[in-house]
Every structure is written in structure tokens, then in C-alpha cells.
Design a protein around this motif. Sequence first.
Motif: not given
Length: 57
Positions: A37-57
Motif C-alpha cells: 500500500l505504501h508503494w502504491q501510495m508513493a506511485r500515486l503521489q508521484a502522478q499527482i506531483a507530475r500533474r501539479t507541475g504541468v503548465r497549461l498554455p
Amino acid sequence: MEWGRAMRELSSAIDHLAIEDVSEIPRIQLTEQLIELHWQMARLQAQIARRTGVRLP
């Protein structure tokens, strides 16, 4: 996989976890589940962070 389907599957998996009686899970199995569960939570948090860093035009 389409976004909506992925979110439904994630939601369904969380719902399944929520109804389990964790007091009946043997200690060694519970330990393994917590690690996973901790491994999967870290993966999910990584995807949240990845999307948070996207700059829309």
C-alpha cells in the motif's frame, strides 16, 4: 487506458480495501499489505506531483 476507467478502477480498489476486516488479517500478511500500500501510495503521489507541475498554455 482512458482516464475515467482508470479512476473507476482505483476507486473500486479503495472501496474493496475499506470493507475488509483488517483485524482478521494475519500479521505477516498485514505487513506485506502495508508495504504494498505504501508503494502504491508513493506511485500515486508521484502522478499527482507530475500533474501539479504541468503548465497549461
